[in-house]
Design a protein around this motif. Structure first.
Motif, PDB file in Angstrom:
ATOM      1  N   ARG A 102     -12.414   9.612 -30.004  1.00  0.00           N
ATOM      2  CA  ARG A 102     -12.560  10.586 -28.917  1.00  0.00           C
ATOM      3  C   ARG A 102     -11.543  10.370 -27.791  1.00  0.00           C
ATOM      4  NH1 ARG A 102     -17.394  13.672 -28.075  1.00  0.00           N
ATOM      5  NH2 ARG A 102     -17.529  14.615 -26.000  1.00  0.00           N
ATOM      6  N   TYR A 103     -11.231   9.101 -27.507  1.00  0.00           N
ATOM      7  CA  TYR A 103     -10.293   8.789 -26.419  1.00  0.00           C
ATOM      8  C   TYR A 103      -9.236   7.809 -26.929  1.00  0.00           C
ATOM      9  CZ  TYR A 103     -14.708  10.162 -24.218  1.00  0.00           C
ATOM     10  OH  TYR A 103     -15.891  10.795 -23.901  1.00  0.00           O
ATOM     11  N   PRO A 104      -8.311   8.276 -27.746  1.00  0.00           N
ATOM     12  CA  PRO A 104      -7.351   7.363 -28.397  1.00  0.00           C
ATOM     13  C   PRO A 104      -6.465   6.575 -27.437  1.00  0.00           C
ATOM     14  CG  PRO A 104      -6.709   9.666 -28.693  1.00  0.00           C
ATOM     15  CD  PRO A 104      -8.089   9.674 -28.132  1.00  0.00           C
ATOM     16  N   GLN A 105      -6.254   7.069 -26.222  1.00  0.00           N
ATOM     17  CA  GLN A 105      -5.399   6.371 -25.267  1.00  0.00           C
ATOM     18  C   GLN A 105      -6.158   5.361 -24.413  1.00  0.00           C
ATOM     19  OE1 GLN A 105      -2.134   6.862 -25.566  1.00  0.00           O
ATOM     20  NE2 GLN A 105      -2.701   8.294 -27.192  1.00  0.00           N
ATOM     21  N   LEU A 106      -7.479   5.353 -24.520  1.00  0.00           N
ATOM     22  CA  LEU A 106      -8.297   4.467 -23.687  1.00  0.00           C
ATOM     23  C   LEU A 106      -8.134   3.007 -24.100  1.00  0.00           C
ATOM     24  CD1 LEU A 106     -10.584   4.312 -21.493  1.00  0.00           C
ATOM     25  CD2 LEU A 106     -12.214   4.447 -23.399  1.00  0.00           C
ATOM     26  N   ARG A 107      -7.886   2.136 -23.136  1.00  0.00           N
ATOM     27  CA  ARG A 107      -7.842   0.696 -23.407  1.00  0.00           C
ATOM     28  C   ARG A 107      -9.255   0.134 -23.255  1.00  0.00           C
ATOM     29  NH1 ARG A 107      -2.753   0.153 -25.583  1.00  0.00           N
ATOM     30  NH2 ARG A 107      -1.188   1.069 -24.200  1.00  0.00           N
ATOM     31  N   ILE A 108      -9.660  -0.708 -24.187  1.00  0.00           N
ATOM     32  CA  ILE A 108     -11.041  -1.203 -24.191  1.00  0.00           C
ATOM     33  C   ILE A 108     -11.083  -2.713 -24.057  1.00  0.00           C
ATOM     34  CG2 ILE A 108     -13.210  -1.320 -25.464  1.00  0.00           C
ATOM     35  CD1 ILE A 108     -12.426   1.240 -26.890  1.00  0.00           C
ATOM     36  N   ILE A 109     -11.812  -3.184 -23.052  1.00  0.00           N
ATOM     37  CA  ILE A 109     -12.097  -4.612 -22.872  1.00  0.00           C
ATOM     38  C   ILE A 109     -13.565  -4.811 -23.192  1.00  0.00           C
ATOM     39  CG2 ILE A 109     -12.226  -6.524 -21.226  1.00  0.00           C
ATOM     40  CD1 ILE A 109      -9.988  -5.153 -19.646  1.00  0.00           C
ATOM     41  N   LEU A 110     -13.836  -5.653 -24.163  1.00  0.00           N
ATOM     42  CA  LEU A 110     -15.210  -5.829 -24.607  1.00  0.00           C
ATOM     43  C   LEU A 110     -15.766  -7.172 -24.164  1.00  0.00           C
ATOM     44  CD1 LEU A 110     -16.718  -4.553 -27.810  1.00  0.00           C
ATOM     45  CD2 LEU A 110     -17.179  -6.926 -27.218  1.00  0.00           C
ATOM     46  N   LEU A 111     -16.952  -7.146 -23.564  1.00  0.00           N
ATOM     47  CA  LEU A 111     -17.666  -8.352 -23.164  1.00  0.00           C
ATOM     48  C   LEU A 111     -18.725  -8.655 -24.205  1.00  0.00           C
ATOM     49  CD1 LEU A 111     -18.262  -7.494 -19.390  1.00  0.00           C
ATOM     50  CD2 LEU A 111     -16.444  -8.911 -20.335  1.00  0.00           C
ATOM     51  N   THR A 112     -18.815  -9.894 -24.638  1.00  0.00           N
ATOM     52  CA  THR A 112     -19.798 -10.231 -25.656  1.00  0.00           C
ATOM     53  C   THR A 112     -20.311 -11.648 -25.486  1.00  0.00           C
ATOM     54  OG1 THR A 112     -20.200 -10.368 -28.048  1.00  0.00           O
ATOM     55  CG2 THR A 112     -18.008 -10.985 -27.275  1.00  0.00           C
ATOM     56  N   SER A 113     -21.553 -11.850 -25.897  1.00  0.00           N
ATOM     57  CA  SER A 113     -22.113 -13.198 -25.929  1.00  0.00           C
ATOM     58  C   SER A 113     -22.067 -13.747 -27.355  1.00  0.00           C
ATOM     59  CB  SER A 113     -23.558 -13.184 -25.414  1.00  0.00           C
ATOM     60  OG  SER A 113     -24.350 -12.295 -26.180  1.00  0.00           O
ATOM     61  N   MET A 114     -21.620 -12.916 -28.299  1.00  0.00           N
ATOM     62  CA  MET A 114     -21.519 -13.340 -29.696  1.00  0.00           C
ATOM     63  C   MET A 114     -20.225 -14.121 -29.908  1.00  0.00           C
ATOM     64  SD  MET A 114     -22.873  -9.939 -31.661  1.00  0.00           S
ATOM     65  CE  MET A 114     -24.421  -9.152 -31.187  1.00  0.00           C
ATOM     66  N   ASP A 115     -20.292 -15.104 -30.802  1.00  0.00           N
ATOM     67  CA  ASP A 115     -19.116 -15.945 -31.031  1.00  0.00           C
ATOM     68  C   ASP A 115     -18.823 -16.087 -32.522  1.00  0.00           C
ATOM     69  OD1 ASP A 115     -21.285 -17.434 -31.740  1.00  0.00           O
ATOM     70  OD2 ASP A 115     -20.746 -19.207 -30.563  1.00  0.00           O
ATOM     71  N   LYS A 116     -18.996 -14.976 -33.252  1.00  0.00           N
ATOM     72  CA  LYS A 116     -18.774 -14.997 -34.690  1.00  0.00           C
ATOM     73  C   LYS A 116     -17.373 -14.484 -35.007  1.00  0.00           C
ATOM     74  CE  LYS A 116     -23.108 -16.135 -35.123  1.00  0.00           C
ATOM     75  NZ  LYS A 116     -23.466 -16.077 -33.695  1.00  0.00           N
ATOM     76  N   ALA A 117     -16.618 -15.270 -35.771  1.00  0.00           N
ATOM     77  CA  ALA A 117     -15.237 -14.904 -36.078  1.00  0.00           C
ATOM     78  C   ALA A 117     -15.144 -13.602 -36.865  1.00  0.00           C
ATOM     79  CB  ALA A 117     -14.568 -16.041 -36.863  1.00  0.00           C
ATOM     80  N   VAL A 118     -16.100 -13.366 -37.770  1.00  0.00           N
ATOM     81  CA  VAL A 118     -16.098 -12.128 -38.543  1.00  0.00           C
ATOM     82  C   VAL A 118     -16.176 -10.928 -37.610  1.00  0.00           C
ATOM     83  CG1 VAL A 118     -17.425 -10.709 -40.149  1.00  0.00           C
ATOM     84  CG2 VAL A 118     -17.087 -13.122 -40.627  1.00  0.00           C
TER      85      VAL A 118
END
Length: 217
Positions: A78-94
Motif C-alpha cells: 500500500r505504501y511502497p515508499q514508506l520506511r519502516i522501523i520495527l520494535l520487537t521483544s522477540m529475538d528469533k533469528a528466523v
C-alpha cells in the motif's frame, strides 16, 4: 517544513508509545504526524497524512489489518515508499530474517535503549538499514538458509516461535489464531523444509543457530 522527517508511531502499549513520542519530540529533524494503537488506526492515519518513516510495534493485535508480518506485507504494497522501523521483544533469528525479506528497514529490540531510535530514523531516511545492538549481535551469526525463505509469512512466524520454546497453545494465544490454524501452519512449514519430526525440526534450528533450546526428548 519540507526539511522535516515525517514520522508515525504505532504501538498498543500506552507507556511505550509515550516513550517513543518523547524521544521523537526531542529530535529536531523529526515531525511526529500522529500516534495510533492498532492497524486500523494506522491505515487511517497513513491514508490521510504524508509519512516518511513508520515506527511500529511487531505484536499489535486488534486491528483489521493484522500485525506482525501480515501487517508489514500489507504496508509494503500500500505504501511502497514508506520506511519502516520495527520494535520487537522477540529475538528469533528466523523471524528477523523474514522481516528483512519483507522490506523492513530497521529492527530495534525493546531490550535496547530507546535512544537508538534517533540513529535508526536517520539511517532509514537515507536508505540504509539499522539494527539496535542486540539485534546487530544476532545478525552477525545469522546463517544463510534458502529453505526457510520458501515459508509463508505466517509459517515462518509460527516456526520462529515454536523453536524458541513456545507451545502450540502459547503461539495461538500470542498471535490470536486458533490452535488448529497454528498446528496446520507448523505442519505445512515442516513439509516445505523436508522435516518430519519435532526432533528434526529442533536439530535443524540448532544447526542454523536459530535457537538455544535443548532438543526435546
Amino acid at each position: 517544513m519540507d526539511n522535516f522527517i515525517r514520522v508515525a508511531v504505532a504501538d498498543d502499549h500506552p507507556v511505550i508509545r509515550m516513550g517513543i513520542e518523547a524521544t521523537l519530540d526531542d529530535i529536531s529533524s523529526v515531525r511526529r504526524i500522529g500516534s495510533v494503537a492498532d492497524s486500523t488506526q494506522l491505515i487511517a492515519l497513513l491514508d490521510t497524512q504524508p509519512c516518511d518513516v513508520l515506527v511500529t510495534d511487531y505484536a499489535m493485535p486488534g486491528g483489521e489489518h493484522g500485525d506482525g508480518l501480515e501487517l508489514v506485507a500489507f504496508l509494503r504494497v500500500r505504501y511502497p515508499q514508506l520506511r519502516i522501523i520495527l520494535l520487537t521483544s522477540m529475538d528469533k533469528a528466523v523471524l528477523i530474517r523474514s522481516l528483512l525479506t519483507h522490506g523492513i528497514n530497521a529492527v530495534l529490540s525493546k531490550t535496547d535503549d530507546i535512544s537508538h531510535l534517533r540513529a535508526a530514523i536517520q539511517a532509514v531516511h537515507i536508505g540504509r538499514r539499522y539494527f539496535s545492538p542486540s539485534i546487530a549481535s544476532m545478525m552477525k551469526s545469522l546463517p544463510s538458509a534458502t529453505a526457510s525463505s520458501r515459508l509463508s509469512q505466517r509459517e515462518a512466524e509460527v516456526i520462529a516461535l515454536y523453536v524458541g520454546g513456545d507451545t502450540i497453545n502459547d503461539i495461538a494465544e500470542k498471535l490470536q489464531r486458533s490452535k488448529q490454524t497454528i498446528s496446520t501452519q507448523k505442519i505445512n512449514a515442516m513439509r516445505k523444509l523436508g522435516i518430519e519430526t519435532d526432533a528434526d525440526l529442533f536439530k535443524y534450528a540448532i544447526e542454523l543457530g536459530l535457537t538455544q533450546t535443548p532438543l526435546k526428548e
